[in-house]
Design a protein around this motif. Sequence first.
Motif, PDB file in Angstrom:
ATOM      1  N   ALA A 159       0.810  -1.223   0.000  1.00 58.20           N
ATOM      2  CA  ALA A 159       0.000   0.000   0.000  1.00 58.20           C
ATOM      3  C   ALA A 159       0.838   1.265   0.000  1.00 58.20           C
ATOM      4  O   ALA A 159       0.450   2.287  -0.589  1.00 58.20           O
ATOM      5  N   ASP A 160       2.005   1.247   0.651  1.00 61.80           N
ATOM      6  CA  ASP A 160       2.835   2.458   0.726  1.00 61.80           C
ATOM      7  C   ASP A 160       3.798   2.590  -0.447  1.00 61.80           C
ATOM      8  O   ASP A 160       4.645   3.475  -0.473  1.00 61.80           O
ATOM      9  N   GLY A 161       3.685   1.694  -1.437  1.00 58.18           N
ATOM     10  CA  GLY A 161       4.549   1.754  -2.615  1.00 58.18           C
ATOM     11  C   GLY A 161       5.757   0.851  -2.550  1.00 58.18           C
ATOM     12  O   GLY A 161       6.496   0.734  -3.541  1.00 58.18           O
ATOM     13  N   THR A 162       5.983   0.196  -1.412  1.00 61.35           N
ATOM     14  CA  THR A 162       7.111  -0.731  -1.291  1.00 61.35           C
ATOM     15  C   THR A 162       6.954  -1.898  -2.260  1.00 61.35           C
ATOM     16  O   THR A 162       5.885  -2.513  -2.343  1.00 61.35           O
ATOM     17  N   ILE A 163       8.023  -2.199  -2.998  1.00 58.02           N
ATOM     18  CA  ILE A 163       8.002  -3.312  -3.950  1.00 58.02           C
ATOM     19  C   ILE A 163       8.631  -4.544  -3.298  1.00 58.02           C
ATOM     20  O   ILE A 163       9.756  -4.483  -2.795  1.00 58.02           O
ATOM     21  N   LEU A 164       7.900  -5.656  -3.311  1.00 59.84           N
ATOM     22  CA  LEU A 164       8.428  -6.925  -2.822  1.00 59.84           C
ATOM     23  C   LEU A 164       8.800  -7.777  -4.031  1.00 59.84           C
ATOM     24  O   LEU A 164       7.929  -8.319  -4.713  1.00 59.84           O
ATOM     25  N   PRO A 165      10.100  -7.928  -4.325  1.00 59.88           N
ATOM     26  CA  PRO A 165      10.537  -8.675  -5.511  1.00 59.88           C
ATOM     27  C   PRO A 165      10.696 -10.165  -5.199  1.00 59.88           C
ATOM     28  O   PRO A 165      11.806 -10.704  -5.167  1.00 59.88           O
ATOM     29  N   MET A 166       9.610 -10.853  -5.015  1.00 59.95           N
ATOM     30  CA  MET A 166       9.645 -12.266  -4.610  1.00 59.95           C
ATOM     31  C   MET A 166       9.632 -13.174  -5.842  1.00 59.95           C
ATOM     32  O   MET A 166       8.866 -14.134  -5.914  1.00 59.95           O
ATOM     33  N   MET A 167      10.503 -12.883  -6.790  1.00 65.04           N
ATOM     34  CA  MET A 167      10.474 -13.560  -8.085  1.00 65.04           C
ATOM     35  C   MET A 167      11.292 -14.851  -8.050  1.00 65.04           C
ATOM     36  O   MET A 167      12.245 -15.055  -8.826  1.00 65.04           O
TER      37      MET A 167
ATOM     38  N   THR B 111      -6.418  -7.008  -1.209  1.00 62.21           N
ATOM     39  CA  THR B 111      -6.566  -6.281   0.055  1.00 62.21           C
ATOM     40  C   THR B 111      -5.250  -6.080   0.787  1.00 62.21           C
ATOM     41  O   THR B 111      -5.175  -5.260   1.712  1.00 62.21           O
ATOM     42  N   LEU B 112      -4.201  -6.799   0.393  1.00 63.32           N
ATOM     43  CA  LEU B 112      -2.915  -6.721   1.096  1.00 63.32           C
ATOM     44  C   LEU B 112      -1.806  -6.139   0.233  1.00 63.32           C
ATOM     45  O   LEU B 112      -0.808  -5.645   0.758  1.00 63.32           O
ATOM     46  N   GLY B 113      -1.955  -6.197  -1.072  1.00 60.48           N
ATOM     47  CA  GLY B 113      -0.943  -5.704  -1.988  1.00 60.48           C
ATOM     48  C   GLY B 113      -1.420  -5.888  -3.413  1.00 60.48           C
ATOM     49  O   GLY B 113      -2.407  -6.593  -3.667  1.00 60.48           O
ATOM     50  N   VAL B 114      -0.721  -5.279  -4.345  1.00 56.82           N
ATOM     51  CA  VAL B 114      -1.081  -5.369  -5.757  1.00 56.82           C
ATOM     52  C   VAL B 114      -0.052  -6.233  -6.474  1.00 56.82           C
ATOM     53  O   VAL B 114       1.145  -5.915  -6.488  1.00 56.82           O
ATOM     54  N   ILE B 115      -0.506  -7.325  -7.060  1.00 57.77           N
ATOM     55  CA  ILE B 115       0.365  -8.217  -7.817  1.00 57.77           C
ATOM     56  C   ILE B 115       0.688  -7.564  -9.163  1.00 57.77           C
ATOM     57  O   ILE B 115      -0.218  -7.137  -9.888  1.00 57.77           O
ATOM     58  N   THR B 116       1.965  -7.466  -9.489  1.00 57.96           N
ATOM     59  CA  THR B 116       2.371  -6.839 -10.750  1.00 57.96           C
ATOM     60  C   THR B 116       3.027  -7.819 -11.729  1.00 57.96           C
ATOM     61  O   THR B 116       2.943  -7.628 -12.937  1.00 57.96           O
TER      62      THR B 116
END
Length: 465
Positions: free
Chosen positions: A176-184, A206-211
Motif C-alpha cells: 500500500a505504501d509503494g514498497t516493492i516486494l521482488p519475490m520472483m 486487500t494486502l498488496g497489488v500483484i504486478t
Amino acid sequence: MLKNQLNKEFCRELQNVAGTENVKFNGDIPQSALHDWSTEEGGTPAAWVTPRSTDAVSAILKLCNSHDVPVVPQGGLSGLAGGAVPSEGAVLLSMAGMDQIEEIDPSSGLMVVGAGCILQRIQEAAQDADLYFALDLGARGSCQIGGNIATNAGGNRVIRYGMTRELVLGLEVVLADGTILPMMNRMPKNNAALDLKHMFIGSEGTLGVITKAILRLHPRMNGANTALVALPDFESSIRLLSHAQSTLSGRVTAFELMWNDYYTAVLEETGQKPPVAADYPIYALIDMQGATPESDADAFQTMLEAAFESEIIADAALAQSEREVETFWSLRDGISEILSTRAPSISFDVSVPLAKIGDCVDEIRAALSANFPGLPAIFFGHAGDSNIHLVTGPTTEFDPSGEHIEKTVYEIIRTYGGSVSAEHGIGLHKKPWLSYSRTESELATLRLLKQSLDPRGILNPGKVF
C-alpha cells in the motif's frame, strides 16, 4: 471522493506518475470498469488508471496512500463475488497495461508474465513452446493472471494440478505504501524463511497489488480421452473416481459431476442431443489429458469397461474425436446459457468434504423445497476436488433479496464443515457469510495482517473482511 473533491495537486501528480494518457476522471471512466460479473453494486470511483510498469504502480500507491485515497485493483473483471467493483471515491487500478510475457524458460518449466496478461494468451504461449499451463476456466479469454492469482482461482484441472497457488513459483507485489516486494523465485524448492507470496495469493487485492508472476509450466498435452458417464447414485461417483485414479495411475485431469436437474436443463437450453439418456440421477464427465492420447485410449477404455463390469456406471458415451470432446465439455460449460434465461438467480460456489457431497446436496435440495416450494435449483460442479456449484432461480417470487435462500444453503454448508467459497473468493457478495467458514480467531488474525500491511486501509476497502 470524486475528482472535484480530489485536490488539484493530487490529480496532477497522479497524471505525472502514471502518464496523462493513462488516467481518466469522472465521466471518462469506462462503463466496463464499474462492475464485474457479479450482481454487486459498488460506489462511484474518482479516477481510473492504467499503469504500464511496476514503478508506476509503486508511485501511484505511494501517492494514494499519502492522501488516504482508496485503491481498487482490477483485472479482467470476470469475478463473481464483487471483489473488483469500485469503492466510493477510489482510484481504479486497471492492470490491463501490464500484459507482457517476459520470458519462457523450457528447461526450468516456467514463464514470467505481467499481472495483466490474459489467461488464454498464457495458455497459447505455453503451447507454442511445447509446454502446458494447467489453469483453465470458462473466462479464459478475458480474465487476467493477476486476478486469477489474487483470487486463487480453481477451474477445471484442480484435481490433477491443484489451485492457482500450486502453479505460482514467484510474485512481484507492491504494498500500500509503494514498497516493492521482488519475490520472483524461480525454484520449486526455496525454504529461505517464510514464503511471503502465499499471503497475497487469494488475498483479493486487500494486502498488496500483484504486478508480475513466475508461473509453473508442465509438459505439453496434445489431447484427451473423455467420457460422459451415467451413474445410479452419488456413491457410485466416488467409487468411479477412486477406480479411475487407481487404474490410470492418478492421471485423471477432470472429474465433473452434473446432477439430473442440471443435465436436463443444459440440454433444453442448448438444444443439444443427449450423448447419454437423460433419465439417470447423476452424470460424470471424466477426462484424461496426455501427450499421446492415442496411446492412452486403450487404458482409458479398459478403465470404463471394468467400471461397467463392477456395476459402478450405468451407461457411458466415449468421445471418438476432438469435436466430441468439445461437445461433452460444452454441456458442462453451458451454465451461461442457463443463467441467461433464469435471471435473477443466485449462484453458489461451495465445498464440502468429498464423501459428504451427496448427503449435502440432498439436504440442500430438501431444505430449499421445504422453504421455497417450486424454486428451481440445479446442481453441478468440480466434484473431484469437493467443489459444488448450485444455481437457484429465477428467485423474484420466492425471495427477492436472496438473503433467506443464501442463509438456508450456507447454514447447511456450515454443518458439514464446508466453505462458503470454493474458488470464487469473498469480495462483497460473500462477506456476510465468511464467519460460517472462518473462526473469530482466524478473522482477527486476518485483520491484524491487514493492519500491518495496509495501516491506512486504502487497498480494496470493504472487501473480504
